[in-house]
Motif scaffolding. Sequence first.
Motif, PDB file in Angstrom:
ATOM      1  N   SER A  65      55.024 -14.794  13.810  1.00 54.68           N
ATOM      2  CA  SER A  65      55.890 -13.615  13.034  1.00 54.68           C
ATOM      3  C   SER A  65      54.971 -12.221  13.176  1.00 54.68           C
ATOM      4  N   ARG A  66      55.689 -11.220  12.945  1.00 52.18           N
ATOM      5  CA  ARG A  66      55.023 -10.064  12.890  1.00 52.18           C
ATOM      6  C   ARG A  66      53.931  -9.970  12.058  1.00 52.18           C
ATOM      7  N   ASP A  67      53.926 -10.654  10.857  1.00 49.14           N
ATOM      8  CA  ASP A  67      52.858 -10.798  10.086  1.00 49.14           C
ATOM      9  C   ASP A  67      51.372 -11.275  10.717  1.00 49.14           C
ATOM     10  N   MET A  68      51.573 -12.531  11.527  1.00 49.45           N
ATOM     11  CA  MET A  68      50.605 -12.837  12.118  1.00 49.45           C
ATOM     12  C   MET A  68      49.930 -11.743  13.041  1.00 49.45           C
ATOM     13  N   VAL A  69      50.634 -10.940  13.749  1.00 53.83           N
ATOM     14  CA  VAL A  69      50.154  -9.916  14.483  1.00 53.83           C
ATOM     15  C   VAL A  69      49.287  -8.689  13.303  1.00 53.83           C
ATOM     16  N   THR A  70      49.987  -8.526  12.491  1.00 56.59           N
ATOM     17  CA  THR A  70      49.190  -7.978  11.361  1.00 56.59           C
ATOM     18  C   THR A  70      47.586  -8.421  10.936  1.00 56.59           C
ATOM     19  N   THR A  71      47.938  -9.841  10.749  1.00 53.84           N
ATOM     20  CA  THR A  71      46.689 -10.578  10.582  1.00 53.84           C
ATOM     21  C   THR A  71      45.651 -10.429  11.777  1.00 53.84           C
ATOM     22  N   LEU A  72      46.287 -10.565  12.647  1.00 54.03           N
ATOM     23  CA  LEU A  72      45.045 -10.201  14.150  1.00 54.03           C
ATOM     24  C   LEU A  72      44.695  -8.823  13.780  1.00 54.03           C
ATOM     25  N   GLN A  73      45.293  -7.848  13.721  1.00 53.71           N
ATOM     26  CA  GLN A  73      45.002  -6.491  13.609  1.00 53.71           C
ATOM     27  C   GLN A  73      43.876  -6.391  12.281  1.00 53.71           C
ATOM     28  N   ARG A 106      45.606 -19.981  23.515  1.00 53.96           N
ATOM     29  CA  ARG A 106      45.812 -19.656  24.879  1.00 53.96           C
ATOM     30  C   ARG A 106      47.130 -19.160  25.205  1.00 53.96           C
ATOM     31  N   GLN A 107      47.907 -19.890  24.750  1.00 58.23           N
ATOM     32  CA  GLN A 107      49.321 -19.429  25.147  1.00 58.23           C
ATOM     33  C   GLN A 107      49.736 -18.105  24.357  1.00 58.23           C
ATOM     34  N   VAL A 108      49.264 -18.001  23.108  1.00 57.23           N
ATOM     35  CA  VAL A 108      49.461 -16.815  22.629  1.00 57.23           C
ATOM     36  C   VAL A 108      48.963 -15.510  22.939  1.00 57.23           C
ATOM     37  N   ILE A 109      47.584 -15.761  23.151  1.00 53.36           N
ATOM     38  CA  ILE A 109      46.721 -14.557  23.906  1.00 53.36           C
ATOM     39  C   ILE A 109      47.111 -14.048  25.168  1.00 53.36           C
ATOM     40  N   THR A 110      47.893 -15.167  25.948  1.00 61.38           N
ATOM     41  CA  THR A 110      48.411 -14.983  27.341  1.00 61.38           C
ATOM     42  C   THR A 110      49.618 -14.184  27.135  1.00 61.38           C
ATOM     43  N   LEU A 111      50.550 -14.535  26.438  1.00 58.05           N
ATOM     44  CA  LEU A 111      51.627 -13.997  26.096  1.00 58.05           C
ATOM     45  C   LEU A 111      51.631 -12.556  25.450  1.00 58.05           C
ATOM     46  N   LEU A 112      50.471 -12.443  24.887  1.00 54.48           N
ATOM     47  CA  LEU A 112      50.380 -11.279  24.024  1.00 54.48           C
ATOM     48  C   LEU A 112      50.092 -10.109  25.236  1.00 54.48           C
ATOM     49  N   VAL A 113      48.843 -10.711  25.860  1.00 55.56           N
ATOM     50  CA  VAL A 113      48.553  -9.497  26.874  1.00 55.56           C
ATOM     51  C   VAL A 113      49.558  -9.149  28.221  1.00 55.56           C
ATOM     52  N   GLN A 114      50.621 -10.416  28.235  1.00 53.28           N
ATOM     53  CA  GLN A 114      51.525 -10.099  29.213  1.00 53.28           C
ATOM     54  C   GLN A 114      52.733  -9.217  28.808  1.00 53.28           C
ATOM     55  N   GLY A 115      52.940  -9.233  27.543  1.00 53.59           N
ATOM     56  CA  GLY A 115      53.741  -8.262  26.972  1.00 53.59           C
ATOM     57  C   GLY A 115      53.232  -7.072  26.715  1.00 53.59           C
ATOM     58  N   ALA A 116      52.147  -7.085  26.734  1.00 56.33           N
ATOM     59  CA  ALA A 116      51.657  -5.478  26.589  1.00 56.33           C
ATOM     60  C   ALA A 116      51.173  -4.820  27.991  1.00 56.33           C
ATOM     61  N   PHE A 117      51.155  -5.438  28.799  1.00 55.06           N
ATOM     62  CA  PHE A 117      50.334  -4.934  30.120  1.00 55.06           C
ATOM     63  C   PHE A 117      51.144  -5.708  31.421  1.00 55.06           C
ATOM     64  N   GLY A 118      51.814  -6.606  31.226  1.00 58.77           N
ATOM     65  CA  GLY A 118      52.713  -7.463  32.359  1.00 58.77           C
ATOM     66  C   GLY A 118      53.684  -6.974  33.011  1.00 58.77           C
ATOM     67  N   SER A 119      54.146  -5.933  32.261  1.00 61.10           N
ATOM     68  CA  SER A 119      55.194  -5.103  33.185  1.00 61.10           C
ATOM     69  C   SER A 119      54.982  -3.826  32.919  1.00 61.10           C
ATOM     70  N   LEU A 141      48.575  -4.543  20.777  1.00 60.96           N
ATOM     71  CA  LEU A 141      48.862  -5.405  19.651  1.00 60.96           C
ATOM     72  C   LEU A 141      50.393  -5.211  19.352  1.00 60.96           C
ATOM     73  N   TYR A 142      50.566  -3.854  18.818  1.00 59.50           N
ATOM     74  CA  TYR A 142      52.003  -3.655  18.499  1.00 59.50           C
ATOM     75  C   TYR A 142      52.974  -4.098  19.742  1.00 59.50           C
ATOM     76  N   GLN A 143      52.879  -3.750  20.873  1.00 62.41           N
ATOM     77  CA  GLN A 143      53.873  -4.153  22.069  1.00 62.41           C
ATOM     78  C   GLN A 143      53.722  -5.672  22.299  1.00 62.41           C
ATOM     79  N   GLY A 144      52.535  -6.154  22.516  1.00 63.98           N
ATOM     80  CA  GLY A 144      52.322  -7.591  22.713  1.00 63.98           C
ATOM     81  C   GLY A 144      52.824  -8.339  21.492  1.00 63.98           C
ATOM     82  N   GLY A 145      52.496  -7.878  20.315  1.00 62.99           N
ATOM     83  CA  GLY A 145      52.903  -8.580  19.064  1.00 62.99           C
ATOM     84  C   GLY A 145      54.585  -8.588  19.236  1.00 62.99           C
ATOM     85  N   ALA A 146      55.084  -7.713  19.463  1.00 67.63           N
ATOM     86  CA  ALA A 146      56.725  -7.688  19.503  1.00 67.63           C
ATOM     87  C   ALA A 146      57.136  -8.564  20.472  1.00 67.63           C
ATOM     88  N   GLU A 147      56.577  -8.629  21.786  1.00 64.86           N
ATOM     89  CA  GLU A 147      57.292  -9.713  22.717  1.00 64.86           C
ATOM     90  C   GLU A 147      56.712 -10.951  22.343  1.00 64.86           C
TER      91      GLU A 147
END
Length: 379
Positions: free
Chosen positions: A330-338, A40-53, A315-321
Amino acid sequence: MSRPVELPRWLELGVLPLLNLALALAVSGVVVAAIGLDPRQVITLLVQGAFGSAAGLSYTLYYATTFVFTGLAVAVAFHGGLFNIGGEGQAMVGGLCAALAALACDRVLPAGLMLPLMVVAGAFGGMAWAAVPAALQAWRGSHIVITTIMFNFIASALLAWLLVNVLREPGSMSVESRGFAESAHMPGVHELLARLGIEWPSTPLNLSVLLAVAAAVGVWLFLWRTRAGYALRAVGHAPQAAHYAGIAPRWQLMRAMMIAGALAGCVGINELAGVQHRLLLDFVVGAGFTGIAVSLIGRNHPVGIVLAALLFGALYQGGAELSFEIPAFSRDMVTTLQGFIVLFSGAMAMVLAPTLARLHGWWRRRGAAAGVAGEAGHG
């Protein structure tokens, strides 16, 4: 062999992709939990990083702009019966041609002429690069998948040779051209909003996003609202019937690939004119291959491609954040999600279709039974 499941269009294009995305996120959550993180924390941070600002949203749209171009390039070819793996090379050559136009004319032409010239040059470069594999398949039978893959390598080698030996700025150790003049800079969205009195953070998002929207609308109008688009789709879905009806398959194949190449060639406008302001060696960075996933997830329809491009941009932006906030992610986990999203929305897109079809059939039968009972009560 099992028969393919037939669903209403609104279920196949609207509900099924959302279910596949939810399944991909659920499986990703299990993987995240297995490595000791809170899903839940991971998904929340990913969404906030992509759309929260405003800055996060701008970066998401910037990435999505590139993916719209490459996704449309795959989709147009698909509707012509082709699998275009060459978006990477077409984007490279299109960007190269756009940069050559800038390097030749940026000091003599104003922005009102320079930027349209770069768009035309980029589209023409991608179109010309895609036309060769198309002609090889149309007149020599060479498989488009093989030739477009090979042309990716050729484009990469050509770009590297030109940058190292011809276009590199004199005295520079970096493999890049000189900087473009101001007339070859695509205005940033923050600059436009500032003129309107709206404060917006400075980000790579530029007016190429409007070009991407225009491309999506243009592809929809062409494919579903013109006779030429109908002929292209007819050849793609039933080539023998189209040939019997008097439609020349070879020229439709050429048309599909050349339009696809022109769309991929516009990647350079976003990356080079909009952000880097010079020609670089790695400005495409896998966007052509990401476009394949975007097109598959978007069901090869412009609306779906725009939504899928936004998803991958997020995913790119939220993953970076996310990797900044949680170093263990890590970025590898973002690639796994993709990868999970591509797996469930592409290769396994119809796994949930039988269950969805049964639920839809049950709902229709229930509605019909309720209607019959209501009529009997009134009688």
